[in-house]
Design an enzyme around this catalytic site. Structure first.
Site, short mmCIF file in Angstrom:
data_model
loop_
_atom_site.label_atom_id
_atom_site.label_comp_id
_atom_site.label_asym_id
_atom_site.label_seq_id
_atom_site.Cartn_x
_atom_site.Cartn_y
_atom_site.Cartn_z
N SER A 79 0.60 -6.84 -2.49
CA SER A 79 1.13 -5.95 -1.46
C SER A 79 0.08 -4.96 -0.96
CB SER A 79 2.37 -5.25 -2.01
OG SER A 79 3.08 -4.59 -1.01
N ASP A 95 -12.63 -7.93 5.28
CA ASP A 95 -12.75 -8.32 6.68
C ASP A 95 -13.82 -7.52 7.41
OD1 ASP A 95 -10.85 -10.24 6.40
OD2 ASP A 95 -9.36 -9.34 7.73
N LYS A 150 1.67 -11.16 -1.65
CA LYS A 150 2.88 -10.53 -1.15
C LYS A 150 2.54 -9.76 0.13
CE LYS A 150 6.58 -7.21 -1.93
NZ LYS A 150 6.41 -6.63 -0.59
#
Length: 560
Positions: A317, A328, A342
């Site tokens: 999460s 990224d 999740k």
């Protein structure tokens, strides 16, 4: 285990399960994840529907059936409990993380993400049906009243708790209570023939989510975050500043086993590492009501410098949001194993009777467009078996056992290849220690024998341990072959016969864990973590990445 969900990393706190039927079946890690990953904000829900006729028909049908059952069924029934059960089963048809929390369990579920709680301030474990103090929390009522590691709690408010096979939840319920209220403990202490009666006054106890922060060497900091709770960002800012003032120029951020929590705490933490105005995460829901985009916007305290993020299959999460954003933007090297996967956002909705609905309203996406959520198309049972399947298929031990379709290929800001489709795949894969998955080692852990041996050893050698400084303990203390054999003999009496091969396979891991647990009782968390570092493969890879420059992917790319 600590009262009010203050946990030490090697112990786990259980949040509210989706319903009692699944309490035993559900893996502990997944149970924790089910309680986390919530979007903090005001409740925007109103009793309206996109299909009011269908909603009305379904409501009337359910009401009619429940009325018939309540009135005419052959035995007496608890209509409210049946309703709770039906709601839970209904939500299972939606996704694995939409959950209904009954009123009587809501406080417990919420406590996991709070920055403090009312209690006595004690970490405990249950050994052979006896509640045993692991450590009193610093400054709490238990410490002020003189509780010691190894004290056995026989009774709470004159109600016997020893030998009654109580669950951790039940002990929590007896020790927690409003600030200012009193609780009487009857303790049995080693070396004293008679039990002690200790009266404690409950008080507010910090529920820290930053487990530890210290310098691994002269310039490399280490911060471990157990969850993203209400106070996580403030705790993190404080320890980050402390480490910077001590000379930290590189950082290892440990998110292993972190099940998530409040999204805004996670994005604010990520903002401390990402410069400029860059996307950290976005969510996509039905229509545009829950579509959000979160960008970095503050001048962070560590926007430059080598950064490693440790993750594993227990990172979920909000922890995945942080790891994905830093990966990224080529800001950090992600080390470990593929995360849980999740990527569903839950909105907490308070209901009139004090219960709570945590309803999935959107999906998380990393800045490059990767969906964090793994597939749940095969149903809830298959979803709950995912981690066991990863183990069975060898994914936790071999990177080449993980396969991604070309359609799941994405690019970081500087052109590195990353993958979507469920979880965050690390840049540097580190396999699990296979000795941790031997049947013998697993049974030792499940019977709590390693922790019990450590607490008994501390009690027997307390004077000599306290005469050592933590630095002396770290450099000189060793678990001998004889002590390992003694543990094996205790296990044999508990129905776990071992041969030399069993013991030899997991000997190094057992030595490290025993030493760490003894350090936890004698010196506290910093020394506990310093011991664990000796056998921490992921952390060793992180330090190597700092040394060779790969912990700063952006800088490494610019040098090519």
């Amino acid at each position: 285990m600590a009262v009010g969900f203050k946990t030490q990393p090697v112990l786990s706190s259980e949040p509210v399960p989706r319903n009692s039927r699944r309490r035993v079946q559900q893996p502990l890690l997944l149970a924790v994840v089910l309680a986390c990953g919530v979007l903090l904000g005001a409740n925007p829900f109103r009793p309206s529907s996109q299909n009011p006729d269908g909603t009305a028909r379904g409501y009337l049908k359910f009401k009619e059936i429940l009325s018939y059952v309540d009135r005419d069924y052959v035995d007496s029934v608890d209509a409210e409990a049946l309703s709770d059960y039906a709601i839970g089963r209904m939500l299972e048809r939606l996704d694995p993380h939409s959950v209904f929390i009954p009123a009587k369990q809501q406080q417990q579920a919420s406590a996991f993400l709070q920055s403090d709680f009312d209690g006595v301030g004690v970490e405990f474990n249950i050994f052979r049906d006896t509640v045993t103090v692991v450590a009193p929390l610093s400054g709490g009522p238990a410490e002020q009243s003189g509780l010691q590691p190894g004290d056995r709690i026989l009774a709470i408010n004159n109600e016997r708790v020893s030998g009654k096979q109580l669950t951790t939840e039940q002990v929590f319920g007896k020790l927690r209570g409003p600030r200012g209220s009193k609780v009487l403990l009857q303790l049995l202490r080693r070396g004293q023939a008679k039990p002690l009666n200790v009266m404690l006054t409950r008080n507010r106890i910090p529920n820290n989510s930053v487990d530890v922060a210290y310098l691994l060497d002269a310039q490399t900091g280490y911060i471990k975050i157990s969850r993203f709770a209400s106070g996580t960002y403030d705790e993190f800012k404080q320890v980050l500043g402390d480490l910077r003032r001590q000379g930290m120029t590189s950082l290892v951020l440990d998110l292993r086993g972190n099940p998530g929590g409040y999204l805004d705490r996670a994005t604010k933490l990520a903002d401390e590492f990402i410069g400029g105005t860059r996307k950290i995460v976005y969510t996509d829901g039905k229509g545009d009501q829950y579509d959000t985009q979160t960008y970095s916007r503050v001048l962070g305290e560590f926007e430059e410098g080598p950064l490693v993020v440790l993750v594993d299959e227990g990172s979920a999460s909000a922890a995945e949001v942080v790891a994905g954003a830093l990966q990224d933007h080529d800001r950090a090297l992600v080390v470990g194993r593929r995360t849980f996967g999740k990527g569903l956002v839950q909105q907490p909705i308070a209901l009139n009777d004090g219960s709570e609905l945590r309803l999935t309203i959107a999906r998380y996406y990393t800045p490059s467009g990767r969906s964090i959520q793994k597939s749940y198309s095969q149903g809830l049972a298959a979803y709950e078996q995912d981690l066991q399947n990863r183990l069975r298929h060898g994914e936790l031990f071999h990177a080449d056992s993980i396969h991604f379709a070309d359609s799941l290929r994405y690019q970081t800001v500087h052109g590195r290849t990353v993958y979507g489709g469920g979880g965050i795949m690390p840049d540097l894969f580190v396999p699990r220690d296979s000795s941790a998955y031997s049947a013998y080692y697993t049974r030792l852990q499940s019977h709590n024998l390693v922790r019990e041996y450590a607490i008994n050893y501390f009690q027997s050698h307390r004077t000599e341990l306290e005469a050592l400084r933590p630095e002396q303990f770290l450099s000189t203390f060793r678990i001998s072959d004889g002590q390992l054999q003694e543990l094996a003999e205790i296990a044999a009496r508990d129905g776990m016969p071992a041969n030399p091969t069993h013991l030899r396979r997991c000997a190094n891991l057992l030595r490290n864990q025993l030493k760490a647990y003894i350090a936890r009782s004698a010196y506290g968390k910093p020394t506990y973590y310093a011991v664990l570092k000796e056998q921490d493969a992921e952390l060793k890879h992180a330090l190597q990445a700092v040394a060779d420059g790969s912990a700063n992917p952006m800088q490494k790319l610019s040098m090519k």
